[in-house]
Design a protein around this motif. Structure first.
Motif, PDB file in Angstrom:
ATOM      1  N   UNK A 365       0.816  -1.217   0.000  1.00  0.00           N
ATOM      2  CA  UNK A 365       0.000   0.000   0.000  1.00  0.00           C
ATOM      3  C   UNK A 365       0.855   1.273   0.000  1.00  0.00           C
ATOM      4  N   UNK A 366       2.155   1.125   0.190  1.00  0.00           N
ATOM      5  CA  UNK A 366       3.036   2.289   0.310  1.00  0.00           C
ATOM      6  C   UNK A 366       3.317   2.915  -1.049  1.00  0.00           C
ATOM      7  N   UNK A 367       3.611   4.211  -1.039  1.00  0.00           N
ATOM      8  CA  UNK A 367       4.080   4.881  -2.242  1.00  0.00           C
ATOM      9  C   UNK A 367       5.433   4.297  -2.661  1.00  0.00           C
ATOM     10  N   UNK A 368       5.845   4.593  -3.868  1.00  0.00           N
ATOM     11  CA  UNK A 368       7.134   4.116  -4.377  1.00  0.00           C
ATOM     12  C   UNK A 368       8.266   4.948  -3.763  1.00  0.00           C
ATOM     13  N   UNK A 369       9.330   4.320  -3.278  1.00  0.00           N
ATOM     14  CA  UNK A 369      10.463   5.079  -2.727  1.00  0.00           C
ATOM     15  C   UNK A 369      11.034   6.045  -3.761  1.00  0.00           C
ATOM     16  N   UNK A 370      11.599   7.165  -3.316  1.00  0.00           N
ATOM     17  CA  UNK A 370      12.161   8.132  -4.265  1.00  0.00           C
ATOM     18  C   UNK A 370      13.350   7.554  -5.010  1.00  0.00           C
ATOM     19  N   UNK A 371      13.600   8.032  -6.232  1.00  0.00           N
ATOM     20  CA  UNK A 371      14.754   7.557  -7.009  1.00  0.00           C
ATOM     21  C   UNK A 371      16.052   7.778  -6.246  1.00  0.00           C
ATOM     22  N   UNK A 372      16.973   6.849  -6.418  1.00  0.00           N
ATOM     23  CA  UNK A 372      18.268   6.981  -5.761  1.00  0.00           C
ATOM     24  C   UNK A 372      18.341   6.379  -4.372  1.00  0.00           C
ATOM     25  N   UNK A 374      18.864   3.701  -1.539  1.00  0.00           N
ATOM     26  CA  UNK A 374      19.607   2.439  -1.498  1.00  0.00           C
ATOM     27  C   UNK A 374      18.704   1.328  -0.965  1.00  0.00           C
ATOM     28  N   UNK A 375      19.240   0.114  -0.863  1.00  0.00           N
ATOM     29  CA  UNK A 375      18.431  -1.043  -0.469  1.00  0.00           C
ATOM     30  C   UNK A 375      17.837  -0.862   0.922  1.00  0.00           C
ATOM     31  N   UNK A 376      18.622  -0.358   1.857  1.00  0.00           N
ATOM     32  CA  UNK A 376      18.114  -0.172   3.222  1.00  0.00           C
ATOM     33  C   UNK A 376      17.008   0.875   3.263  1.00  0.00           C
ATOM     34  N   UNK A 377      17.188   1.962   2.525  1.00  0.00           N
ATOM     35  CA  UNK A 377      16.164   3.010   2.495  1.00  0.00           C
ATOM     36  C   UNK A 377      14.875   2.513   1.859  1.00  0.00           C
ATOM     37  N   UNK A 378      15.004   1.721   0.805  1.00  0.00           N
ATOM     38  CA  UNK A 378      13.815   1.171   0.166  1.00  0.00           C
ATOM     39  C   UNK A 378      13.086   0.208   1.092  1.00  0.00           C
ATOM     40  N   UNK A 379      13.843  -0.572   1.848  1.00  0.00           N
ATOM     41  CA  UNK A 379      13.225  -1.535   2.754  1.00  0.00           C
ATOM     42  C   UNK A 379      12.467  -0.842   3.881  1.00  0.00           C
TER      43      UNK A 379
END
Length: 424
Positions: A365-372, A374-379
């Motif tokens: 349900x979350x928005x898409x992570x911003x471009x750029x 990293x893996x930890x931030x996306x998780x």
């Protein structure tokens, strides 16, 4: 449509140029020059800017945040040429000093907004000059200025009577002395120490400590947005601020770690004027005080309160549209569900870095992570906007019904990550 042989109407002669320098033909007509993205091949060198400004007499707004090489020389030429300059953004132009800014004030330009974030060489004399000479200012941003002291900020409160926005985030030298004193102030020398141990040894005071309280004969009725992120202020400063600026709508106090419940008691005086309150990383305030603010300020739309007062907000701040809970690591999904059930108007929820939101079925349900990222931030990224907030609410409603059904049937509850209401 006008005849090509006729001169264009006046409004067609007023245009904006973004992320490029005007051509020789455009220089006499450009009104708004926006340089935010540096581009390639050093397109916005100081030499090129200096030449450009000397040939652009009709500039009204200039943004140079994408031209960090800008120097005092260029600002002096801009001040001399653009006599009708209404707005200037010099964010991160680290080569600019008091010299360039003082030239702006000497020309008595009709500035209405001035953004100086990250111009690290600026000191009190130039900021005081801005406050005393730019009488039309309605927006002033002075974030990330390591040399800014209470001396010049006091002049802002004293002279900049039309300000609607004042941002002073991350200025490490700012303390209570920079702000209006509360009406109940008792001077330190009036206090008597009677602890049975006799007088304490005298401690030398600094020049900042010797500055007298700022007593203002007027109120700042126009101020609507005040950002004091990470300023070293106490409850007394907040009391003085809301007393002298009683119509603040957005108050940002994130990182003001010395604040306590007394500050929130003062904030309650803003009542239905306040609609955005940011208190992240202010660990000394309690749920009781946040509950009191939510009850006293019914128009609150956006709150960032870190770990605090989830249930108080759910019961009192029912008109909230935006809520920031990122990195509140102890929050449970059940607590957030209570909020979602109560806050019918919520359109934006940030829950990045909350372990409970890593539960299977929530990320979709979350928005898409911003471009750029990293893996930890996306998780860790969990931001829900618009219809995604409603979808998350429906998913948690379904899981709650499944839990209750499992309890009624006295069988173990197993969370699901899909929308199926079956227990198994």
């Amino acid at each position: 449509m006008h005849n090509d042989s006729e001169p264009p109407p006046p409004h067609e002669d007023m245009f904006r140029i973004s992320d490029k320098l005007p051509t020789q033909e455009e220089q006499r007509r450009v009104r708004h020059l926006i340089l935010q993205n540096p581009g390639e091949d050093d397109a916005f060198t100081d030499d090129k800017l200096a030449l450009t400004f000397s040939r652009c007499p009709h500039l009204e707004t200039v943004v140079l945040s994408g031209a960090p090489e800008t120097t005092d020389r260029t600002i002096v030429l801009l001040a001399q040429s653009a006599t009708n300059l209404h707005g200037l953004n010099l964010s991160n132009c680290v080569e600019v000093t008091d010299v360039g800014l003082l030239e702006l004030t000497n020309k008595s330009l009709p500035l209405q907004w001035l953004i100086l974030n990250g111009v690290k060489g600026l000191t009190d004399p130039s900021i005081s000059a801005v406050a005393k000479t730019c009488s039309r200012l309605i927006e002033l941003e002075l974030c990330d200025l390591p040399l800014l002291t209470p001396v010049s900020v006091r002049d802002i409160w004293s002279y900049s009577r039309k300000l609607r926005t004042l941002r002073l985030a991350n200025c490490p030298l700012l303390s209570d002395k920079a702000f209006p004193s509360p009406p109940s102030l008792v001077l330190p020398e009036e206090l008597e120490v009677e602890d049975g141990e006799g007088p304490h040894p005298h401690r030398p005071t600094t020049w900042l400590e010797d500055i007298p309280p700022l007593i203002l004969p007027h109120t700042t009725e126009n101020l609507r947005i005040l950002d004091l992120t990470s300023c070293k202020i106490t409850d007394g400063a907040v009391d003085g601020i809301v007393t002298h600026a009683p119509r603040i709508q957005t108050l940002i106090l994130s990182g003001c770690s010395m604040l306590t419940d007394r500050a929130l008691e003062s904030i309650c005086k803003l009542r239905d004027h306040l609609d955005v309150l940011m208190l992240a990383h202010v660990s000394n305030i309690t749920d009781r005080a946040v509950f009191q603010v939510a009850r006293s300020c019914p128009e609150l739309r956006c709150v960032d309160v870190a770990y605090l007062a989830i249930y108080a907000l759910a019961e009192q701040a029912t008109q909230l549209e935006r809520l920031h809970l990122s990195y509140c690591e102890q929050l449970s999904l059940e607590s957030v569900h209570v909020l979602l059930q109560k806050l019918d108007h919520l359109q934006h929820l940030t829950a990045t870095g909350i372990p409970a939101f890593r539960r299977k079925g929530v990320q979709r349900f979350s928005d898409v992570p911003p471009p750029g990222s990293d893996d930890n931030q996306q998780a860790a990224f969990r931001v829900f906007s618009g219809e995604r907030v409603a979808a998350l609410r429906q998913f948690l409603d379904k899981e709650e019904r499944r839990r209750r059904e499992a309890e009624m049937k006295n069988i173990p509850f197993v969370p699901r990550e899909d929308d199926n209401p079956d227990l198994y």
